[in-house]
Design a protein around this motif. Structure first.
Motif, PDB file in Angstrom:
ATOM      1  N   THR A 269       0.824  -1.204   0.000  1.00 23.89           N
ATOM      2  CA  THR A 269       0.000   0.000   0.000  1.00 23.89           C
ATOM      3  C   THR A 269       0.861   1.258   0.000  1.00 23.89           C
ATOM      4  O   THR A 269       2.056   1.226   0.284  1.00 23.89           O
ATOM      5  N   SER A 270       0.188   2.366  -0.260  1.00 27.59           N
ATOM      6  CA  SER A 270       0.857   3.664  -0.301  1.00 27.59           C
ATOM      7  C   SER A 270       1.210   4.182   1.087  1.00 27.59           C
ATOM      8  O   SER A 270       2.009   5.105   1.216  1.00 27.59           O
ATOM      9  N   VAL A 271       0.638   3.608   2.149  1.00 24.38           N
ATOM     10  CA  VAL A 271       0.884   4.138   3.495  1.00 24.38           C
ATOM     11  C   VAL A 271       1.885   3.307   4.286  1.00 24.38           C
ATOM     12  O   VAL A 271       2.245   3.667   5.399  1.00 24.38           O
ATOM     13  N   ALA A 272       2.325   2.194   3.729  1.00 22.35           N
ATOM     14  CA  ALA A 272       3.329   1.365   4.406  1.00 22.35           C
ATOM     15  C   ALA A 272       4.242   0.780   3.335  1.00 22.35           C
ATOM     16  O   ALA A 272       4.220  -0.411   3.054  1.00 22.35           O
ATOM     17  N   GLU A 273       5.047   1.629   2.744  1.00 26.08           N
ATOM     18  CA  GLU A 273       5.866   1.238   1.598  1.00 26.08           C
ATOM     19  C   GLU A 273       6.837   0.126   1.982  1.00 26.08           C
ATOM     20  O   GLU A 273       7.477   0.167   3.035  1.00 26.08           O
ATOM     21  N   GLY A 274       6.904  -0.862   1.088  1.00 23.83           N
ATOM     22  CA  GLY A 274       7.804  -1.979   1.312  1.00 23.83           C
ATOM     23  C   GLY A 274       7.241  -3.075   2.192  1.00 23.83           C
ATOM     24  O   GLY A 274       7.862  -4.132   2.340  1.00 23.83           O
ATOM     25  N   GLU A 275       6.069  -2.863   2.779  1.00 21.00           N
ATOM     26  CA  GLU A 275       5.435  -3.858   3.645  1.00 21.00           C
ATOM     27  C   GLU A 275       4.375  -4.613   2.845  1.00 21.00           C
ATOM     28  O   GLU A 275       3.532  -4.001   2.193  1.00 21.00           O
ATOM     29  N   THR A 276       4.433  -5.950   2.908  1.00 20.50           N
ATOM     30  CA  THR A 276       3.471  -6.779   2.192  1.00 20.50           C
ATOM     31  C   THR A 276       2.431  -7.319   3.155  1.00 20.50           C
ATOM     32  O   THR A 276       2.763  -7.938   4.169  1.00 20.50           O
ATOM     33  N   PHE A 277       1.161  -7.076   2.829  1.00 19.90           N
ATOM     34  CA  PHE A 277       0.044  -7.604   3.612  1.00 19.90           C
ATOM     35  C   PHE A 277      -0.527  -8.830   2.912  1.00 19.90           C
ATOM     36  O   PHE A 277      -0.570  -8.879   1.678  1.00 19.90           O
ATOM     37  N   PHE A 278      -0.959  -9.806   3.707  1.00 17.46           N
ATOM     38  CA  PHE A 278      -1.627 -10.979   3.137  1.00 17.46           C
ATOM     39  C   PHE A 278      -3.057 -11.019   3.627  1.00 17.46           C
ATOM     40  O   PHE A 278      -3.326 -10.938   4.824  1.00 17.46           O
ATOM     41  N   LEU A 279      -3.989 -11.148   2.690  1.00 18.60           N
ATOM     42  CA  LEU A 279      -5.413 -11.248   2.988  1.00 18.60           C
ATOM     43  C   LEU A 279      -5.890 -12.612   2.491  1.00 18.60           C
ATOM     44  O   LEU A 279      -5.831 -12.875   1.285  1.00 18.60           O
ATOM     45  N   PRO A 280      -6.339 -13.506   3.387  1.00 19.98           N
ATOM     46  CA  PRO A 280      -6.724 -14.860   2.960  1.00 19.98           C
ATOM     47  C   PRO A 280      -8.098 -14.897   2.291  1.00 19.98           C
ATOM     48  O   PRO A 280      -8.921 -15.776   2.565  1.00 19.98           O
ATOM     49  N   VAL A 281      -8.331 -13.919   1.429  1.00 16.69           N
ATOM     50  CA  VAL A 281      -9.601 -13.774   0.720  1.00 16.69           C
ATOM     51  C   VAL A 281      -9.295 -13.350  -0.705  1.00 16.69           C
ATOM     52  O   VAL A 281      -8.334 -12.607  -0.940  1.00 16.69           O
ATOM     53  N   LEU A 282     -10.097 -13.809  -1.637  1.00 17.88           N
ATOM     54  CA  LEU A 282      -9.878 -13.497  -3.038  1.00 17.88           C
ATOM     55  C   LEU A 282     -10.569 -12.201  -3.439  1.00 17.88           C
ATOM     56  O   LEU A 282     -11.570 -11.804  -2.863  1.00 17.88           O
TER      57      LEU A 282
END
Length: 458
Positions: A269-282
């Motif tokens: 995201t634009s508010v946490a550059e370099g951080e990858t979030f995982f969402l267990p939803v499609l």
């Protein structure tokens, strides 16, 4: 949960009768159904078209209720049991919820939108649960009765309540907002649901924006910034703390990178550059819902690591982009809880883009409450399906035939199947399944497509 003596309740409401004989009786929780009465409950009777709940008041007391409300316009309230006579039991229920909300050391997040309310509710609740004691709307308790019941069921040590707000007409969201007085509010999007009641998407936007009516002066209002109707609608509403989420870089938060596989979605995201979030939803639309959740989480002081944990451990309410396996090994996306043109397009787009499947099959049913243009809305959905990315289209229901009609403008006839009964559809679908398919089920709640899925699961 709500727990008061009758004497205390009488100070909270405009009570029309003398209850001094029952002053010390303790009420715990609220019920509107004599079949679900728990010991100590306050029973709230409603007058319906066919049934008057007042005739069940004595039964409610016999089943364990401590007291009951009573409409002043209904004659002969019993005097030998704790009956609290009020102007209107529904208004009394709402007033009790509002007063109880303010007694608790509680932050409230209100969520509305044409699509994605429940998913966003689940996301926000799971995020904030990393740091706070959180409770959320259960089931479809999101209307003028359900929301007060949700508030009154909150444990007294609750720190956050995440409340879904539904509606079918003007004034309903304003009422819910005024009852709950949210500290933060979200509008997920503006779609086409309730067009038959509100007349236009402009009307829907106006109704959804009522959520800010009860928003605390320093509260956060987060909305889908890629929707022009919301961009226009927020002008002049006087909310000083507004943030937007969406795909466009003009938003306060937007995705800078997205990758999806069968397990879920990875995004930055634009508010946490370099951080990858995982969402267990499609689905990209669910990433947008997660962005709204991140704005709320940030507002309430969560760190990036806490946000990651809250998203990673998410479990959604059933039948919302739920991936299940069929008995032959096929992958089934159960998104059969509800549908609108906006959510239908998003789900079809997701299936079209997912890789690793020999055959992709759509099972699409009627989208309800779309007003006079409902047939054209359905036909447009059919036209949008890409025959290069989807191999088979099944439709169910009268309006589903218009999806099939639209699909036949691009598809060969043998790849489009339209049905009016589920049994025939299930038989035809089963005959095609080899085990390496991806199958999407999507329709409005009333179509109950999950009944077909249960047969495929065996």
């Amino acid at each position: 949960m709500f727990e008061k003596t009758i004497r205390e309740i009488c100070t909270m409401l405009d009570v029309k009768n003398d209850l001094s004989a029952f002053d010390s009786v303790i009420v715990k929780g609220v019920s509107i159904d004599t079949r679900k009465i728990e010991s100590g409950n306050l029973f709230v009777p409603f007058k319906g078209e066919n049934v008057d709940g007042h005739q069940f008041v004595r039964q409610a007391i016999e089943n364990g209720a401590s007291a009951a409300l009573w409409d002043v316009n209904v004659p002969n309230p019993p005097e030998d049991i704790p009956v609290i006579v009020v102007e209107d039991p529904l208004l009394a229920l709402q007033a009790l919820a509002n007063k109880y909300r303010h007694e608790l050391d509680l932050k409230v997040i209100g969520i509305t939108g044409s699509n994605g309310k429940t998913t966003t509710k689940d996301i926000v609740a799971n995020l904030l649960s990393v740091k706070y004691r959180v409770h959320k709307t259960q089931g479809n308790y999101n209307n003028h009765i359900g929301l007060p019941l949700t508030i009154l069921s909150l444990p007294q040590d609750s720190e956050v309540a995440v409340l879904e707000m539904g509606m079918s007409g003007f004034g309903e969201i304003e009422l819910l907002s005024n009852i709950s007085q949210p500290d933060a509010a979200i509008i997920t999007n503006i779609g086409e649901s309730h067009l038959q009641d509100l007349g236009s998407r402009e009307g829907i936007a106006k109704a959804k924006l009522e959520i800010v009516k009860g928003l605390k002066p320093d509260g956060l209002f987060a909305y889908y910034g890629d929707e022009p109707l919301l961009q226009e609608g927020v002008k002049g509403i006087g909310i000083k703390n507004m943030e937007t989420f969406g795909r466009s870089e003009s938003n306060n938060i937007y995705p800078t990178k997205i990758e999806m596989n069968n397990q879920g979605s990875y995004f930055e995201t634009s508010v946490a550059e370099g951080e990858t979030f995982f969402l267990p939803v499609l689905g990209q639309h669910n990433i947008h819902n997660a962005l709204a959740g991140i704005l709320i989480a940030r507002h309430f002081g969560l760190s990036v690591d806490e946000m990651k944990e809250g998203l990673r451990s998410l479990k959604l309410t059933q039948m919302r982009m739920e991936m299940v396996e069929g008995k032959k090994g096929e992958s089934i996306i159960n998104d059969a809880y509800n549908a609108s043109p906006t959510s239908m397009k998003a789900a079809i787009g997701l299936v079209s883009e997912l890789e690793g499947f020999r055959t992709k099959i759509l099972v699409l049913g009627d989208m309800l409450e779309l007003g006079d243009d409902e047939e054209e809305f359905h036909q447009e959905i059919g036209r949008l399906i890409d025959q290069e990315k989807v191999q088979q289209v099944f439709t169910f229901g009268r309006l589903g035939t218009f999806i099939a009609k639209g699909a036949l403008e691009n598809f060969p006839e043998e790849r489009v199947h339209s049905f009016m009964d589920k049994e025939s559809l299930a038989q035809e679908l089963s005959s095609l399944i080899k085990g390496d398919e991806l199958i999407l089920f999507k329709a409005s709640r009333g179509m109950k497509l999950e009944e077909i899925i249960e047969g495929l699961k065996g």
